[in-house]
Write an enzyme that holds these catalytic residues in place. Structure first.
Site, short mmCIF file in Angstrom:
data_model
loop_
_atom_site.label_atom_id
_atom_site.label_comp_id
_atom_site.label_asym_id
_atom_site.label_seq_id
_atom_site.Cartn_x
_atom_site.Cartn_y
_atom_site.Cartn_z
N LYS A 197 1.24 -1.58 -0.22
CA LYS A 197 -0.28 0.33 0.12
C LYS A 197 1.21 1.07 -0.25
CE LYS A 197 -2.10 -1.22 3.55
NZ LYS A 197 -1.39 -2.37 4.01
N ARG A 202 -9.62 1.13 8.85
CA ARG A 202 -9.72 -0.37 8.28
C ARG A 202 -11.07 -0.78 9.59
NH1 ARG A 202 -3.70 0.91 8.34
NH2 ARG A 202 -3.02 -1.58 9.05
N ARG A 239 11.47 -4.79 5.27
CA ARG A 239 11.68 -3.48 5.24
C ARG A 239 12.36 -2.57 5.77
NH1 ARG A 239 5.83 -1.73 5.56
NH2 ARG A 239 6.09 -2.52 7.41
N ARG A 298 10.94 -0.53 11.24
CA ARG A 298 9.59 -0.08 12.93
C ARG A 298 9.48 -0.77 13.66
NH1 ARG A 298 4.98 0.25 8.18
NH2 ARG A 298 3.78 -0.56 9.87
N ARG A 302 -0.55 -8.89 13.32
CA ARG A 302 -1.30 -7.08 12.06
C ARG A 302 -2.26 -7.85 11.36
NH1 ARG A 302 4.17 -4.65 10.98
NH2 ARG A 302 3.46 -3.30 9.06
P1 AP5 Z 1 4.73 -1.87 1.74
O1 AP5 Z 1 4.66 -0.89 0.66
O2 AP5 Z 1 5.13 -1.41 2.80
O3 AP5 Z 1 3.32 -2.30 2.03
P2 AP5 Z 1 2.24 -1.57 3.32
O4 AP5 Z 1 0.48 -2.31 2.19
O5 AP5 Z 1 2.37 -0.33 3.57
O6 AP5 Z 1 2.34 -1.97 4.64
P3 AP5 Z 1 2.89 -1.77 5.57
O7 AP5 Z 1 3.38 -2.72 6.74
O8 AP5 Z 1 2.66 -0.28 6.39
O9 AP5 Z 1 1.10 -2.06 6.10
P4 AP5 Z 1 -0.29 -2.60 7.97
O10 AP5 Z 1 -0.59 -2.18 7.42
O11 AP5 Z 1 0.62 -2.90 8.45
O12 AP5 Z 1 1.15 -0.35 8.40
P5 AP5 Z 1 0.58 0.45 8.89
O13 AP5 Z 1 1.63 1.60 8.61
O14 AP5 Z 1 -0.47 1.28 7.62
O15 AP5 Z 1 5.56 -3.04 1.77
C1 AP5 Z 1 6.51 -4.05 2.91
C2 AP5 Z 1 7.23 -4.05 2.05
O16 AP5 Z 1 7.01 -4.88 1.30
C3 AP5 Z 1 8.58 -3.05 1.30
O17 AP5 Z 1 9.47 -3.25 1.27
C4 AP5 Z 1 8.24 -2.90 0.23
O18 AP5 Z 1 9.80 -2.06 -1.14
C5 AP5 Z 1 8.39 -4.88 -0.52
N1 AP5 Z 1 7.09 -4.59 -1.36
C6 AP5 Z 1 5.86 -3.81 -1.43
N2 AP5 Z 1 6.08 -4.25 -3.14
C7 AP5 Z 1 6.45 -5.59 -3.23
C8 AP5 Z 1 5.68 -6.85 -4.26
N3 AP5 Z 1 4.89 -6.38 -5.34
N4 AP5 Z 1 6.81 -7.28 -4.46
C9 AP5 Z 1 8.37 -6.91 -2.95
N5 AP5 Z 1 8.39 -6.46 -2.24
C10 AP5 Z 1 7.32 -5.23 -2.44
O19 AP5 Z 1 -0.25 0.85 10.37
C11 AP5 Z 1 1.50 0.17 11.58
C12 AP5 Z 1 -0.45 -0.11 12.64
O20 AP5 Z 1 -0.46 1.53 12.70
C13 AP5 Z 1 -0.80 -0.30 12.48
O21 AP5 Z 1 -0.55 -2.53 12.99
C14 AP5 Z 1 -1.91 -0.61 13.55
O22 AP5 Z 1 -1.64 -0.69 14.73
C15 AP5 Z 1 -2.41 1.04 13.10
N6 AP5 Z 1 -2.44 2.03 12.14
C16 AP5 Z 1 -2.51 2.42 11.29
N7 AP5 Z 1 -3.66 3.12 10.76
C17 AP5 Z 1 -4.72 2.37 11.70
C18 AP5 Z 1 -6.06 2.19 11.49
N8 AP5 Z 1 -6.68 3.34 10.18
N9 AP5 Z 1 -6.56 2.43 12.53
C19 AP5 Z 1 -6.63 1.61 12.99
N10 AP5 Z 1 -4.97 1.73 13.40
C20 AP5 Z 1 -4.89 2.18 12.04
#
Ligand code: AP5
Length: 223
Positions: free
Chosen positions: A18, A93, A132, A166, A177
């Site tokens: 994402k 979410r 990552r 992270r 997660r």
């Molecule tokens: P990346 O693009 O970073 O993936 P992502 O989907 O953004 O993954 P996240 O781990 O950031 O998602 P998340 O939803 O758990 O975290 P968030 O910060 O929102 O890609 C991952 C890796 O793979 C990278 O190294 C990239 O280079 C590689 N990659 C990407 N595409 C690839 C491909 N096609 N092939 C190979 N490699 C690839 O949330 C974190 C925490 O915050 C949550 O757990 C929760 O506690 C809280 N939070 C955030 N938003 C909310 C909400 N709306 N409500 C409640 N809690 C929330």
């Protein structure tokens, strides 16, 4: 935000890409990426009340409460740079967040333009997320195997040399997660299908291929 500005949602479990794809869509279409994960991490780093309440929850791989997330998002959506349109990365979410977003948009005569589900295999996501890291200066994302900077330890985008990982990017927390995603967020796929705005794409291939698939959807609404 102009009332014809696109409002795009990227849905998908941790590691689905994402953040990676949202940053590319910013470059390609001039939209603004709104990542609630980034906003919450900034609140934690700043030591604000919201950040203090969110920290342990995030480190356990659980979802932060809707009231905290919605307050942060509403504030961000009130800023002028979102005028051209937004890509929501990691929001909504929960059912409550989706309903609150609909209400917020309705206030300015808008609705969600497209919700795009990045379809991936859970087990592969553990490896993606554990490898990552990001540039501490500009936030550009990298991966130990899949996306290395051209010069080791130097950010391609800004030349920064401070790379960080992270606190929640370890295999055990990633599995928590993933559970939270399937229990609380995956039901939104049906919610947006019911509204006629859902698109699904295979997000297991190379990053550049997924960028093209997304471009074929986003190009129609944000040209
Ligand atoms: P990346 O693009 O970073 O993936 P992502 O989907 O953004 O993954 P996240 O781990 O950031 O998602 P998340 O939803 O758990 O975290 P968030 O910060 O929102 O890609 C991952 C890796 O793979 C990278 O190294 C990239 O280079 C590689 N990659 C990407 N595409 C690839 C491909 N096609 N092939 C190979 N490699 C690839 O949330 C974190 C925490 O915050 C949550 O757990 C929760 O506690 C809280 N939070 C955030 N938003 C909310 C909400 N709306 N409500 C409640 N809690 C929330």
């Amino acid at each position: 935000m102009a009332n014809n500005a696109p409002v795009l949602i990227l849905l998908g479990p941790p590691g689905a890409g994402k953040g990676t794809q949202a940053r590319m869509l910013e470059e390609d279409y001039g939209l603004v990426q709104l990542s609630t994960g980034d906003m919450l991490r900034a609140a934690v780093a700043a030591g604000s009340d919201a950040g203090k309440r969110a920290k342990a929850v995030m480190e356990a791989g659980q979802l932060v409460s809707d009231d905290i997330v919605l307050a942060i998002l509403r504030d961000r959506m009130g800023q002028p740079d979102v005028a051209k349109g937004i890509i929501l990365d990691g929001f909504p979410r929960t059912d409550g967040q989706a309903a609150a977003l609909d209400g917020l948009l309705a206030g300015s005569g808008q609705r969600v333009t497209a919700a795009i589900s990045l379809e991936v295999d859970d087990e592969a996501m553990v490896g993606r997320v554990s490898g990552r890291y990001t540039c501490a200066k500009c936030g550009e994302g990298y991966h130990d195997q899949f996306k290395l900077p051209a010069s080791a330890g130097v950010c391609d985008k800004c030349g920064g040399t401070d790379m960080k990982r992270r606190a929640d990017d370890n295999a055990e927390t990633v599995r928590e997660r993933l559970k939270a995603y399937h229990a609380q967020t995956a039901p939104l796929i049906a919610y947006y299908a019911g509204k006629g705005v859902l698109q699904k794409i295979d997000a297991m291939g190379p990053i550049a291929d997924i960028r093209k698939s997304l471009g074929s959807i986003v190009g129609q609404v944000a040209a």
